[in-house]
Design an enzyme around this catalytic site. Structure first.
Site, short mmCIF file in Angstrom:
data_model
loop_
_atom_site.label_atom_id
_atom_site.label_comp_id
_atom_site.label_asym_id
_atom_site.label_seq_id
_atom_site.Cartn_x
_atom_site.Cartn_y
_atom_site.Cartn_z
N LYS A 277 0.95 -1.25 -0.11
CA LYS A 277 -0.06 0.02 -0.07
C LYS A 277 0.94 1.32 -0.11
O LYS A 277 1.95 1.36 0.68
CB LYS A 277 -0.77 0.05 1.24
N SER B 29 -9.72 -0.69 7.05
CA SER B 29 -9.33 -0.38 5.77
C SER B 29 -8.78 -1.95 5.11
O SER B 29 -8.25 -1.77 4.12
CB SER B 29 -8.42 0.47 5.55
N SER C 117 -9.59 1.52 2.79
CA SER C 117 -8.67 2.40 2.02
C SER C 117 -7.94 1.64 1.29
O SER C 117 -7.03 2.01 0.15
CB SER C 117 -8.01 3.50 2.52
N1 GLN Z 1 -13.17 4.31 6.41
C1 GLN Z 1 -12.27 4.34 7.75
C2 GLN Z 1 -11.93 5.90 7.54
O1 GLN Z 1 -12.13 6.39 6.53
C3 GLN Z 1 -11.20 3.62 7.86
C4 GLN Z 1 -9.93 3.89 7.27
C5 GLN Z 1 -8.72 2.96 7.43
O2 GLN Z 1 -9.13 2.07 8.10
N2 GLN Z 1 -7.85 3.50 6.85
O3 GLN Z 1 -11.58 6.42 8.59
#
Ligand code: GLN
Length: 491
Positions: free
Chosen positions: A79, A178, A154
């Site tokens: 990532k 995410s 994400s």
């Molecule tokens: N959807 C969550 C957020 O937007 C989780 C994001 C993540 O785990 N990086 O904060």
């Protein structure tokens, strides 16, 4: 069997037995990337020169016996918020468009010591803020199961790269779901380890008390093997926990007999898609038939998770993202008239809308006058959420939860209503507030052919148990088709 169909552990074994060369494994991955990227766009960058040099190193290291673990020679996608020396690490943000770190994240060093090959950097929501991978400054990623749908986020790029067959393994990061949510949307397996299990050194911070790097793979064994590689204390991250040698891969066992599973009743609320509810019942039946006990129980504070999570996450983000000011890293606006004006314009032009929204929200809840009412209260709720999990784990070995209320939404359907998107983290964000580990296992396909996956949650540092449950569930469930076997554009 084609290389793209192999799990990482199978590929690693064939490489060790000289049935497949390291070069051949890497070429298969690059060929697949070239074929798929025009439509999937899971990757932001890869550097073939660096890969070729690394292949030579790995070949030599395998010959000399330096690299002998189960994943030696296996390509892995990373990532793009995890620092890779000399290789661009952008967090999918214009702010870091040209940032090439001068050091590796600890997990990258660990993977290199295990003889793995970083093949490229994957797309994501900007600074890991989002649930669809649509907030990337460099274009969206598409779900390999149906290109009109998002891959989740994400870590959508990492999950799409595994689901499309471009790689068999990837690293993601999980602050509020995410890894687990996109894994469910893409029909792959993904584990968020206990907070402190894996070093965060070199992970560009979103919310430091919630962030954790984890593994994404075709199956549980792949995730266990990669988790073995990246676990362990690191002097450069004082929150990494020392003294815990892990052997998840070797210890995988197929049995749920006598295991106690709990399902919070509150997770079966109206918002949960009917097909997901039905699959959940099917899964419970399979586990029960295999000798496990499964009980529904009531969990308090489920509705408080989202407000508490977004307050804590945004507060920490507003502080962490202060460093991007046009001076130290990356993008600088050319239009600034003086220092302050340059800061403002840089941040205004460099950050996307979602990131700016969160910085504003975070600065607000930390500002004097509001700190007690919002931030402090959120910390108290966080403690209560943790207590609820502690209580549950006195009774159950594993908690079962959906990964998201629906299967992967269509591209364009989520961003228009940020609040609704935040609410879809209901089943995942509490896990980060509590710091416990969770794994998503693909379980079924919806009538529309989209993957449905479930989370198995464990108590802190009990990854062994959830891995065992996941491994067994995979066998009980039987094989699922791969995305490329379902696609109409199969080639
Ligand atoms: N959807 C969550 C957020 O937007 C989780 C994001 C993540 O785990 N990086 O904060």
């Amino acid at each position: 069997m084609e290389i793209r169909e192999m799990t990482a552990c199978t590929l690693g074994q064939k490489i060790r037995r000289h049935e497949i060369g390291v070069k051949e494994a890497v070429k298969a991955s690059l060929d697949e990337i070239k074929k798929q990227e025009p439509t999937v766009h899971a990757f932001l960058s890869y550097d073939e020169k660096m890969i070729t040099a690394r292949v030579k190193d790995v070949e030599a290291g395998m010959k000399s016996g330096k690299y002998k673990g189960p994943l030696a020679g296996v390509p892995v996608a990373v990532k793009d918020n995890i620092c890779t020396k000399g290789l661009k690490t952008t967090c999918a943000s214009k702010m870091l468009e040209n940032f090439a770190p001068v050091y590796n994240a600890h997990v990258i060093d660990q993977m290199e010591e295990a003889g793995m090959i970083v093949i490229g950097k994957t797309n994501m929501d900007e600074f890991a803020m989002g649930s669809t991978s649509e907030t990337s400054a460099f274009g969206i990623t598409r779900n390999p199961w149906n290109k009109d749908h998002v891959p989740g986020g994400s870590s959508g790029g990492s999950c799409a790269a595994v689901a499309s067959g471009e790689v068999s393994l990837a690293l993601g990061s999980d602050t509020g779901g995410s890894i687990r949510q996109p894994a469910a949307f893409c029909g792959v397996t993904g584990i968020k380890p206990t907070y402190g299990r894996v070093s965060r050194y070199g992970l560009i911070a979103y919310a430091s008390s919630l962030d954790q790097i984890g593994a994404i793979g075709r199956d549980t064994a792949d995730c266990a093997a990669l988790l073995d590689v990246i676990s362990g204390a690191d002097a450069k991250d004082s929150t990494s926990v020392p003294g815990m040698k892990t052997d998840f891969y070797e210890n995988l066992r197929e049995s749920v007999a006598g295991m106690r599973f709990g399902v919070p009743k509150e997770y079966l609320s109206e918002g949960l898609d009917r097909q997901i509810q039905k699959s959940l019942m099917d899964m419970i039946q399979l586990l029960t038939q295999a000798g496990a006990t499964v009980e529904f129980f009531s969990m308090d504070h489920v509705d408080d998770v989202i407000p508490a999570y977004y307050i804590v996450a945004c507060a920490e983000a507003s502080s962490n993202l202060e460093r991007f000011d046009g001076v130290k890293y990356g993008y600088r606006s050319a239009a600034g008239e003086d220092l302050h004006d340059m800061y403002k314009k840089t941040r205004n032009e460099g950050f996307g809308e979602e990131v700016q929204r969160r910085i504003l929200l975070g600065s607000f809840v930390l500002s004097s006058g509001y700190y007690d009412a919002y931030y402090l209260k959120a910390l108290k709720v966080r403690a209560l959420v943790k207590q609820q999990f502690d209580k549950a784990f006195k009774k159950y070995d594993v908690i079962i939860a959906p990964a998201a209320p629906t299967t992967a939404p269509k591209i364009g359907d989520s961003l228009g209503d940020p609040l609704k998107m935040y609410l879809s983290d209901i089943y995942t964000a509490g896990v980060n507030l509590a710091g416990i580990p969770g794994i998503t296992v693909p379980f079924a396909l919806s009538d529309e052919g989209m993957p449905i996956g479930f989370q198995l949650l464990g108590d802190c540092f009990n990854e062994n148990k959830i891995l065992q449950a996941a491994y067994t569930l995979e066998k009980l469930r039987g094989p699922l088709p791969a995305a490329w076997e379902r696609r109409s554009d199969r080639s």
